[in-house]
Design a protein around this motif. Sequence first.
Motif, PDB file in Angstrom:
ATOM      1  N   ILE A   1       0.844  -1.186   0.000  1.00 17.02           N
ATOM      2  CA  ILE A   1       0.000   0.000   0.000  1.00 17.02           C
ATOM      3  C   ILE A   1       0.888   1.247   0.000  1.00 17.02           C
ATOM      4  CG2 ILE A   1      -1.852   1.234   1.172  1.00 17.02           C
ATOM      5  CD1 ILE A   1      -2.713  -1.490   0.210  1.00 17.02           C
ATOM      6  N   PHE A   2       0.965   1.926  -1.134  1.00 19.43           N
ATOM      7  CA  PHE A   2       1.799   3.122  -1.305  1.00 19.43           C
ATOM      8  C   PHE A   2       3.231   2.860  -0.824  1.00 19.43           C
ATOM      9  CE2 PHE A   2      -2.572   4.687  -0.974  1.00 19.43           C
ATOM     10  CZ  PHE A   2      -2.660   5.408  -2.152  1.00 19.43           C
ATOM     11  N   VAL A   3       3.793   1.759  -1.305  1.00 22.98           N
ATOM     12  CA  VAL A   3       5.142   1.350  -0.910  1.00 22.98           C
ATOM     13  C   VAL A   3       6.070   1.256  -2.116  1.00 22.98           C
ATOM     14  CG1 VAL A   3       6.525  -0.557   0.037  1.00 22.98           C
ATOM     15  CG2 VAL A   3       4.402   0.134   1.165  1.00 22.98           C
ATOM     16  N   LEU A   4       5.618   0.589  -3.168  1.00 22.41           N
ATOM     17  CA  LEU A   4       6.488   0.386  -4.335  1.00 22.41           C
ATOM     18  C   LEU A   4       6.940   1.716  -4.917  1.00 22.41           C
ATOM     19  CD1 LEU A   4       7.654  -1.963  -6.002  1.00 22.41           C
ATOM     20  CD2 LEU A   4       5.718  -1.690  -7.568  1.00 22.41           C
ATOM     21  N   SER A   5       6.096   2.735  -4.838  1.00 24.11           N
ATOM     22  CA  SER A   5       6.426   4.050  -5.399  1.00 24.11           C
ATOM     23  C   SER A   5       7.587   4.727  -4.690  1.00 24.11           C
ATOM     24  CB  SER A   5       5.196   4.972  -5.327  1.00 24.11           C
ATOM     25  OG  SER A   5       4.714   5.055  -3.993  1.00 24.11           O
ATOM     26  N   ALA A   6       7.923   4.275  -3.476  1.00 21.19           N
ATOM     27  CA  ALA A   6       9.023   4.877  -2.719  1.00 21.19           C
ATOM     28  C   ALA A   6      10.372   4.263  -3.076  1.00 21.19           C
ATOM     29  CB  ALA A   6       8.771   4.720  -1.219  1.00 21.19           C
ATOM     30  N   ILE A   7      10.374   3.261  -3.938  1.00 20.43           N
ATOM     31  CA  ILE A   7      11.589   2.537  -4.308  1.00 20.43           C
ATOM     32  C   ILE A   7      12.105   3.052  -5.648  1.00 20.43           C
ATOM     33  CG2 ILE A   7      12.456   0.246  -4.957  1.00 20.43           C
ATOM     34  CD1 ILE A   7      10.388  -0.905  -2.974  1.00 20.43           C
ATOM     35  N   HIS A   8      13.417   3.061  -5.802  1.00 21.11           N
ATOM     36  CA  HIS A   8      13.999   3.509  -7.073  1.00 21.11           C
ATOM     37  C   HIS A   8      13.470   2.628  -8.206  1.00 21.11           C
ATOM     38  CE1 HIS A   8      16.845   4.609 -10.171  1.00 21.11           C
ATOM     39  NE2 HIS A   8      17.297   5.580  -9.391  1.00 21.11           N
ATOM     40  N   PRO A   9      13.037   3.227  -9.311  1.00 21.37           N
ATOM     41  CA  PRO A   9      12.452   2.444 -10.410  1.00 21.37           C
ATOM     42  C   PRO A   9      13.343   1.307 -10.901  1.00 21.37           C
ATOM     43  CG  PRO A   9      12.071   4.780 -10.770  1.00 21.37           C
ATOM     44  CD  PRO A   9      12.965   4.683  -9.571  1.00 21.37           C
ATOM     45  N   GLU A  10      14.655   1.481 -10.858  1.00 19.41           N
ATOM     46  CA  GLU A  10      15.551   0.431 -11.344  1.00 19.41           C
ATOM     47  C   GLU A  10      15.557  -0.797 -10.432  1.00 19.41           C
ATOM     48  OE1 GLU A  10      19.393   2.112 -11.885  1.00 19.41           O
ATOM     49  OE2 GLU A  10      18.803   3.356 -13.604  1.00 19.41           O
ATOM     50  N   LYS A  11      15.055  -0.653  -9.227  1.00 22.50           N
ATOM     51  CA  LYS A  11      15.061  -1.762  -8.270  1.00 22.50           C
ATOM     52  C   LYS A  11      13.685  -2.408  -8.091  1.00 22.50           C
ATOM     53  CE  LYS A  11      18.993   0.038  -5.644  1.00 22.50           C
ATOM     54  NZ  LYS A  11      19.534   0.376  -4.308  1.00 22.50           N
ATOM     55  N   MET A  12      12.679  -1.844  -8.744  1.00 24.21           N
ATOM     56  CA  MET A  12      11.318  -2.343  -8.539  1.00 24.21           C
ATOM     57  C   MET A  12      11.143  -3.785  -8.997  1.00 24.21           C
ATOM     58  SD  MET A  12       9.003   0.956  -9.573  1.00 24.21           S
ATOM     59  CE  MET A  12       9.090   2.499  -8.665  1.00 24.21           C
ATOM     60  N   GLN A  13      11.724  -4.148 -10.136  1.00 21.90           N
ATOM     61  CA  GLN A  13      11.536  -5.509 -10.646  1.00 21.90           C
ATOM     62  C   GLN A  13      12.122  -6.546  -9.697  1.00 21.90           C
ATOM     63  OE1 GLN A  13       9.793  -6.393 -13.789  1.00 21.90           O
ATOM     64  NE2 GLN A  13       9.700  -8.088 -12.326  1.00 21.90           N
ATOM     65  N   CYS A  14      13.285  -6.242  -9.128  1.00 20.06           N
ATOM     66  CA  CYS A  14      13.886  -7.163  -8.174  1.00 20.06           C
ATOM     67  C   CYS A  14      13.000  -7.350  -6.957  1.00 20.06           C
ATOM     68  CB  CYS A  14      15.260  -6.644  -7.736  1.00 20.06           C
ATOM     69  SG  CYS A  14      16.486  -6.612  -9.044  1.00 20.06           S
ATOM     70  N   VAL A  15      12.376  -6.272  -6.519  1.00 20.97           N
ATOM     71  CA  VAL A  15      11.495  -6.340  -5.352  1.00 20.97           C
ATOM     72  C   VAL A  15      10.294  -7.235  -5.640  1.00 20.97           C
ATOM     73  CG1 VAL A  15       9.890  -4.993  -3.934  1.00 20.97           C
ATOM     74  CG2 VAL A  15      12.194  -4.132  -4.385  1.00 20.97           C
ATOM     75  N   ILE A  16       9.655  -7.045  -6.792  1.00 14.09           N
ATOM     76  CA  ILE A  16       8.489  -7.861  -7.140  1.00 14.09           C
ATOM     77  C   ILE A  16       8.888  -9.322  -7.321  1.00 14.09           C
ATOM     78  CG2 ILE A  16       6.637  -8.216  -8.811  1.00 14.09           C
ATOM     79  CD1 ILE A  16       6.308  -5.754  -7.023  1.00 14.09           C
ATOM     80  N   ASN A  17      10.037  -9.568  -7.930  1.00 14.06           N
ATOM     81  CA  ASN A  17      10.507 -10.952  -8.077  1.00 14.06           C
ATOM     82  C   ASN A  17      10.666 -11.625  -6.717  1.00 14.06           C
ATOM     83  OD1 ASN A  17      10.624 -10.456 -10.805  1.00 14.06           O
ATOM     84  ND2 ASN A  17      12.858 -10.501 -10.949  1.00 14.06           N
ATOM     85  N   SER A  18      11.253 -10.885  -5.777  1.00 12.51           N
ATOM     86  CA  SER A  18      11.487 -11.417  -4.444  1.00 12.51           C
ATOM     87  C   SER A  18      10.176 -11.734  -3.736  1.00 12.51           C
ATOM     88  CB  SER A  18      12.304 -10.413  -3.624  1.00 12.51           C
ATOM     89  OG  SER A  18      12.491 -10.851  -2.303  1.00 12.51           O
ATOM     90  N   LEU A  19       9.211 -10.832  -3.827  1.00 10.04           N
ATOM     91  CA  LEU A  19       7.921 -11.051  -3.185  1.00 10.04           C
ATOM     92  C   LEU A  19       7.156 -12.189  -3.851  1.00 10.04           C
ATOM     93  CD1 LEU A  19       6.834  -7.340  -2.636  1.00 10.04           C
ATOM     94  CD2 LEU A  19       7.812  -8.925  -0.955  1.00 10.04           C
ATOM     95  N   SER A  20       7.330 -12.336  -5.155  1.00 10.18           N
ATOM     96  CA  SER A  20       6.681 -13.434  -5.868  1.00 10.18           C
ATOM     97  C   SER A  20       7.157 -14.784  -5.346  1.00 10.18           C
ATOM     98  CB  SER A  20       6.964 -13.317  -7.372  1.00 10.18           C
ATOM     99  OG  SER A  20       6.477 -14.438  -8.073  1.00 10.18           O
ATOM    100  N   ARG A  21       8.431 -14.881  -5.035  1.00 16.26           N
ATOM    101  CA  ARG A  21       8.965 -16.146  -4.524  1.00 16.26           C
ATOM    102  C   ARG A  21       8.361 -16.519  -3.173  1.00 16.26           C
ATOM    103  NH1 ARG A  21      13.753 -14.053  -6.776  1.00 16.26           N
ATOM    104  NH2 ARG A  21      14.470 -13.262  -4.766  1.00 16.26           N
ATOM    105  N   LEU A  22       7.967 -15.519  -2.390  1.00 19.06           N
ATOM    106  CA  LEU A  22       7.376 -15.800  -1.081  1.00 19.06           C
ATOM    107  C   LEU A  22       5.971 -16.369  -1.180  1.00 19.06           C
ATOM    108  CD1 LEU A  22       8.409 -12.679   1.037  1.00 19.06           C
ATOM    109  CD2 LEU A  22       9.363 -14.977   1.189  1.00 19.06           C
TER     110      LEU A  22
END
Length: 369
Positions: A235-256
């Motif tokens: 909730i209003f979290v991904l937007s606070a992350i540098h755009p170049e790092k967003m894909q890594c974050v989503i990949n990591s959460l997907s694995r969980l």
Amino acid sequence: MRINRGRQDNVEWSEEQEAAAQAKVQENSTELVSQDQQDVYEINANKYWSDFYKTHENGFFKDRHWLFTEFPELALNQYESQVDICVSEAAVENTKNSDHRDCCGNGLASVSTAISEHLDFETNTIHQLHTEDEVATQKLEEQKLRSDDFPGSSAAYRILEVGCGAGNTVFPILQTNTDPGLFVYCCDFSTTAVELVQAHPEYDTSRCFAFVHDLCENQIPFPMPDESVDVVVLIFVLSAIHPEKMQCVINSLSRLLKPGGIILLRDYGRYDLVQLRFKKGQCLADNFYVRGDGTRVYFFTQDELDLLFSTAGLEKVQNLVDRRLQVNRGKQVTMYRVWIQCKYCKPLRPRGDKESLGERTTSHPCGCV
């Protein structure tokens, strides 16, 4: 269009209004923050958010009791399988085509209601696709998780809130969903924010585990194993992350996520009032800005979010634009807000496929998978 006490939902923008917003963004993007200063904002991102919570504590954000209208998955009990909620994209498209297109805010309740009407049909379809062997395998995997030693290992339904702040999402969840089989994880990379959650009078370690975690540090493990979480909340979290790092974050959460698990997101949309109010010299990159307190924010389009989630191997359940006109009658000010709400589901693992989704996702330039 629906009007609700100084607020209009489902607002359609005219071509002139869209053009004016584009011109404003182009204007405030002409002068970029220097790269050296951008590096400072990136390195000290934790500090800026900790300072934010030290200043505001738990008084800045209101508790998000609207969550259960928009995201009924958060109120499920242990007997309602997450697989049943993860409806197909086709069902959602059919719903949107029946006068529910682009419903927003509380108006999304109509979407949620319509989607729920598809649940029985979708559930029957899903269960028909399951063989007895697949069901047995799923039960064995769940039993193994419960035998492992990690916080919430004995829970039947696990929710992870990422970027929990002072607890404005986690505590409404715990108050609303009283199922004894529920366990909620919540994390933030601000130590101050996590301490605020742990100090809350309703923080109960038998139902909740708050921990410090930096999503952008790919090598730092989560306290729970892969494929153990039913729902991830952003909730209003991904937007606070540098755009170049967003894909890594989503990949990591997907694995969980367990197969059939779902990510729920609500965040800033392109041309939101906040974006239009930024001045020259606050722009870091296209649609990415820094606030006066050093915290940063990105403004998404639906396609950008769809690409992030689909690249991580997730399937679209919902991707809606929430446009509102809010009116401050006292100040005679109108404010156009734009948010995006998404639900993306991890596919059920095909029969005989022992490999986790996270292992199948392609690598990203930042080095994550």
